[in-house]
Design an enzyme around this catalytic site. Structure first.
Site, short mmCIF file in Angstrom:
data_model
loop_
_atom_site.label_atom_id
_atom_site.label_comp_id
_atom_site.label_asym_id
_atom_site.label_seq_id
_atom_site.Cartn_x
_atom_site.Cartn_y
_atom_site.Cartn_z
N TYR A 220 33.00 39.43 45.99
CA TYR A 220 34.37 38.99 46.26
C TYR A 220 35.19 40.21 46.66
O TYR A 220 35.13 41.24 45.98
CB TYR A 220 34.97 38.35 44.99
CG TYR A 220 36.45 38.12 45.09
CD1 TYR A 220 36.96 36.91 45.56
CD2 TYR A 220 37.35 39.13 44.75
CE1 TYR A 220 38.33 36.72 45.69
CE2 TYR A 220 38.72 38.95 44.87
CZ TYR A 220 39.20 37.74 45.34
OH TYR A 220 40.55 37.55 45.48
N GLU B 40 41.37 36.94 51.49
CA GLU B 40 40.16 37.20 50.73
C GLU B 40 38.90 36.76 51.43
O GLU B 40 38.92 35.91 52.32
CB GLU B 40 40.23 36.56 49.32
CG GLU B 40 40.35 35.06 49.33
CD GLU B 40 40.32 34.45 47.92
OE1 GLU B 40 41.02 34.99 47.03
OE2 GLU B 40 39.61 33.47 47.73
#
Ligand code: GDP
Ligand code: MN
Length: 384
Positions: free
Chosen positions: A101, A189
């Site tokens: 991530y 993201e």
């Protein structure tokens, strides 16, 4: 405002972040054709403005044309967390060994952007954030200096990212930060950032939320927003200039229009208090140009769920009689007023305004309580 995955990936790819080969499809045939072109296995992914598509059945991995057809049939037209799926992204499936991530967002508490990295990426990142926040490494950035190379390396190291890909992950994070800064991102993201057996790193998903107030200086992104409107009402709101948070569609049947965000919020609460259910939030702002009022009414009338409308106006700098003239002119533009419209006028020159309003077309109330009550009753009557 949130871009679709395919749009975000376009922006990422332009900035040099590796993304899988993909094609957008609007029909089942187009999806199968794209899958054949890309070569199996492919991922078929619903394009809607909401995360968690994987868990909700909006993403399927397929190995041949038959499976691709089945998956596309299932996904196109499905209701995904309240959004109609109209398009899918057909994408080369990535064979991964790890899901990471990376993200950049504004830390309002610190008043600074923060870069985040975790080796626990994938569909459970929310739970990781909740249960094990230390598994997400963070580094605050001073926007005056930008992200220093050592900061990118540090946060990647803190997250425990494997040395073989650390350099590449740090470089992607730096690019993300630059994009956040230059393109007025609010949250950006990549989850998952997939790592392959050969230690390649590739963005399998992409989230790009843009600061709606900055769209005037991001024309390219603003255009994407228009194309990406999930439904006709949203598109119409944008066309009329009620963009961003000025218009929000809700799921009730009492339409609400007011001049000022606080005033509209108060009206929403009161509708709820009287047992009604708001169909929308619409703040038309200051002034009362007939055209703007007409656009607002047209937008709310276009919502099939709306059974009545309450118009809550407070005359301040814009006087009540001016507002009333604006409303009358706006009403003249409609051949027919499809649902009861109740107007409450208060503030400067409210009395004069109420006398001017065309009561053949709208009901006028002098208190907000009476206006809201009347709108809720009118909506109830339609339902009954
Ligand atoms: P989200 O659920 O809306 O965040 O959608 P994502 O694009 O993040 O996909 C959710 C999950 O589907 C990922 O974490 C992967 O586990 C899986 N997935 C998505 N794309 C691929 C792919 O190309 N290959 C493989 N093997 N899995 C994928
Ligand atoms: Mn994701």
């Amino acid at each position: 405002m949130r871009l679709h995955e395919y749009q975000a990936k376009g922006v990422f790819a332009e900035a040099g972040i590796p993304t899988p080969a993909s094609e957008l499809a609007r029909t089942v045939d187009e999806a199968v054709e794209a899958a054949e072109e890309i070569g199996y296995p492919v991922a078929i992914k619903a394009q809607v403005h909401v995360g968690g598509r994987g868990k909700a059945g909006g993403i399927k991995l397929v190995d041949d044309a038959e499976e691709a057809r089945e998956a596309a049939e299932d996904i196109i037209g499905m209701d995904l967390k309240g959004y109609d799926v109209e398009t899918v992204l057909v994408e080369e499936a990535v064979d991964f060994t790890n899901e990471l991530y990376v993200g950049v967002t504004m830390d309002r508490g610190e008043g600074r952007p923060v870069a985040m990295v975790s080796k626990r990426g994938g569909v459970n990142i929310e739970e990781v954030a909740e249960e094990e926040p230390e598994a997400i490494a963070r580094e605050h950035i001073d926007p005056a200096f930008g992200m220093h190379p050592f900061q990118a390396r540090k946060v990647v190291y803190d997250a425990g990212i494997d040395g073989a890909v650390a350099g590449e992950v740090a470089s992607i994070l730096t690019t993300l930060y630059e994009m956040w800064d230059e393109r007025d991102g609010s949250d950006i993201e990549i989850n998952p950032l997939m790592v392959t057996e050969d230690d390649d790193v590739i963005a399998a998903d992409a989230v790009f939320n843009v600061d709606g107030d900055a769209l005037f200086r991001q024309p390219e992104l603003a255009e994407m927003e228009e194309k990406a409107a999930d439904n006709e009402l949203e598109a119409k709101a944008q066309e009329y200039g009620f963009e961003g948070s000025n218009y929000v569609q809700l799921d009730g049947n009492v339409g609400i229009i007011g001049n000022g965000a606080g005033l509209v919020m108060g009206t929403l609460d009161l509708v709820d208090y009287y047992g009604g259910s708001p169909a929308n939030f619409l703040d038309i702002g200051g002034g009362a140009k007939a055209e703007r009022v007409a656009n607002a009414l047209d937008l709310v009338f276009s919502d099939e769920d709306v059974d009545s409308v309450v118009f809550n106006i407070f005359g301040g700098i814009t006087r009540g009689d001016e507002v009333a003239n604006g409303i009358n002119e706006a009403l003249d533009e409609f051949d027919e007023i499809p649902v009861p419209v109740i107007v409450r006028l208060a503030g400067t020159n409210a009395e004069e305004g109420m006398e001017i309003l065309n009561t053949d077309l709208v009901q006028v109330e002098s208190t907000l309580e009476d206006a809201v009550q009347a709108a809720v009753d009118a909506a109830e009557e339609v339902k009954a």
